[in-house]
Write an enzyme that holds these catalytic residues in place. Structure first.
Site, mmCIF file in Angstrom:
data_model
loop_
_atom_site.group_PDB
_atom_site.id
_atom_site.type_symbol
_atom_site.label_atom_id
_atom_site.label_comp_id
_atom_site.label_asym_id
_atom_site.label_seq_id
_atom_site.Cartn_x
_atom_site.Cartn_y
_atom_site.Cartn_z
ATOM 1 N N GLU A 45 -3.441 -20.490 19.895
ATOM 2 C CA GLU A 45 -4.696 -19.802 20.561
ATOM 3 C C GLU A 45 -5.333 -18.792 19.897
ATOM 4 O OE1 GLU A 45 -3.065 -18.511 24.380
ATOM 5 O OE2 GLU A 45 -3.070 -20.629 24.800
ATOM 6 N N GLU B 285 0.687 -26.698 26.321
ATOM 7 C CA GLU B 285 0.985 -25.764 27.507
ATOM 8 C C GLU B 285 0.350 -26.010 28.471
ATOM 9 O OE1 GLU B 285 0.685 -21.321 26.682
ATOM 10 O OE2 GLU B 285 1.733 -21.654 24.636
#
Ligand code: GCO
Length: 443
Positions: free
Chosen positions: A169, A351
């Protein structure tokens, strides 16, 4: 009680990878056995973490890793996604820290012995503090330090790693950490956020080159998070504003990887534009073996009078305990739209999950709300697959409750409950349902 997928779904084949995910700072503890990182400093700054907590103990995984590997095995998963703590494995002079490396070698060996594929993230936000002291991700040199870390650790780990992700991320590290300051290191300036993003993408490209050389047998790629953007109304102003938001929050971090350029709205940055050197995009645009995608929620935008965008709160809509709207359709929309925009390699959902207000009651956590979340989101992934998107795996966030960054220990994302006083782990009903889904797959 159950999580179910259509029996003819490719996700029900044994080739599809089901896993659970964690990150070093969120679970390890063992902080006195490594160098300080930017999250130690951020946690020590009053007012930054909601419950005033830190990562010194966390889930004490640094000491309890053997029982945690057994816990992972008991869930029946094919894979475990973990991250390596850079300040644990690299000394301040750049040399390998043998004790730190041995911790991961033992962990990876135990996973491989049990047939659990290790998916290893090299950077899940715990930048060594001494590197931040020299400018961190605002300093171009950090990209080369990261390449050196990737080079040394991938040589040290040999063939133990099934898959590497360079970064987890970049949006969070750059935007939350350097542009709005709600994550470490807590700086807040548009130019900083954009510069940090550019250096992280550059570091990704540099690291991909050494990973493909040192570890050609592993799947090497990057993990991006997306919060798909929707207009509040179908007015042209809202649609235009939403497009700007999507470019700024989402496309910014993926377009350079495939197209070698930032989105068109780069031109609006003016003096806030990052410094880019000739050849940077050639470094950034490395072939990827896979793309990791993290998804939790969507965002709805309206146009402001100044021609910008503003996120609106979906007050009447169902939300998780962290206040994120539950909107699984956005997961399908995201995957199909990325598939239409970019020449994607196979996708792993690295995720997906939900924070819920769990209660441990007589050794049971009856988290039907989390089961419902997983059920709806797995079906959303399946719908994208039916529309032609190649998805090869799915990881639940998270294996266990852990340090949820600026929220401290207040938000629980685990499919396993953690009592932080006793370090007792209890598999929640969602964990049992996930295990049963995995075990019910076809031969
Ligand atoms: C993430 C983070 C996780 C968070 C999770 C919930 O990659 O976003 O990796 O560390 O805990 O997303 O916010």
């Amino acid at each position: 009680m159950k999580i179910m997928l259509p029996s003819q779904s490719p996700m029900m084949s044994k080739d599809f990878v089901f896993g659970v995910a964690t990150a070093s700072f969120q679970i390890e503890g063992g902080a006195d056995q490594r160098l300080p990182c930017i999250w130690d400093t951020f946690c020590a700054t009053p007012g930054k973490i909601r419950d005033g907590s830190d990562g010194k103990q966390a889930c004490e995984h640094y000491n309890l890793w053997q029982q945690d590997v057994e816990l992972i095995e008991s869930l029946g998963v094919d894979a475990y996604r973990l991250s390596i703590s850079w300040p644990r494995v690299i000394n301040q002079d750049g040399s390998l820290n043998e004790q730190g490396v041995n911790f991961y070698i033992q962990l990876l060996d135990a996973l491989n012995d049990k047939g659990i594929k290790p998916f290893v993230t090299l950077y899940h936000w715990d930048l060594p503090q001494h590197i931040e002291d020299k400018g961190g991700w605002l300093n171009r040199e950090t990209a080369y330090l990261f390449q050196d870390y990737a080079d040394k650790i991938s040589q040290a780990l040999g063939k133990r790693v099934h898959s590497y992700a360079t970064f987890n991320e970049p949006f969070c590290s750059a935007y939350l950490g350097y542009e709005v300051g709600i994550h470490a290191p807590g700086l807040a300036k548009v130019q900083y956020g954009r510069q940090a993003a550019h250096h992280i993408l550059l570091a990704h490209g540099l690291a991909m080159q050494v990973l493909q050389k040192n570890s050609p047998q592993s799947l090497n790629g990057i993990v991006l998070n997306f919060t798909p953007c929707y207009p509040a109304t179908d007015s042209q102003a809202d649609i235009d504003a939403t497009k700007l938001a999507d470019e700024y929050m989402n496309q910014w971090y993926i377009k350079p990887l495939f197209d070698g350029a930032y989105p068109d709205s780069f031109a609006l940055l003016g003096e806030d534009a990052p410094r880019i050197e000739t050849g940077d995009f050639d470094i950034i645009r490395q072939p990827l073996d896979y793309l990791g995608i993290n998804f939790y929620t969507r965002a709805v935008y309206t146009a402001t009078a100044q021609g910008s965008y503003q996120q609106i709160d979906m007050a009447d809509k169902p939300k998780t305990d962290i206040g994120w709207e539950i909107y699984p359709q956005a997961f399908t929309d995201l995957l199909t739209s990325l598939h239409a925009l970019y020449p994607l390699p196979p996708i792993y959902i690295t995720e997906n999950g939900a924070a819920m207000a769990d209660k441990l009651d007589a050794d049971i956590v009856n988290d039907q709300d989390r089961i419902d979340y997983y059920q709806a989101h797995l079906l959303a992934v399946n719908a994208a697959i039916e529309q032609g998107v190649t998805v090869a795996g799915y990881f639940a966030w998270s294996l266990m409750d852990n340090f949820e960054w600026a929220e401290g220990y207040l938000k629980r994302f685990g499919i396993v409950y953690v009592d932080y006083q006793t370090q007792q782990r209890t598999i929640k009903n969602s964990g049992l349902a996930y295990r049963d889904l995995i075990n019910s797959r076809n031969g």
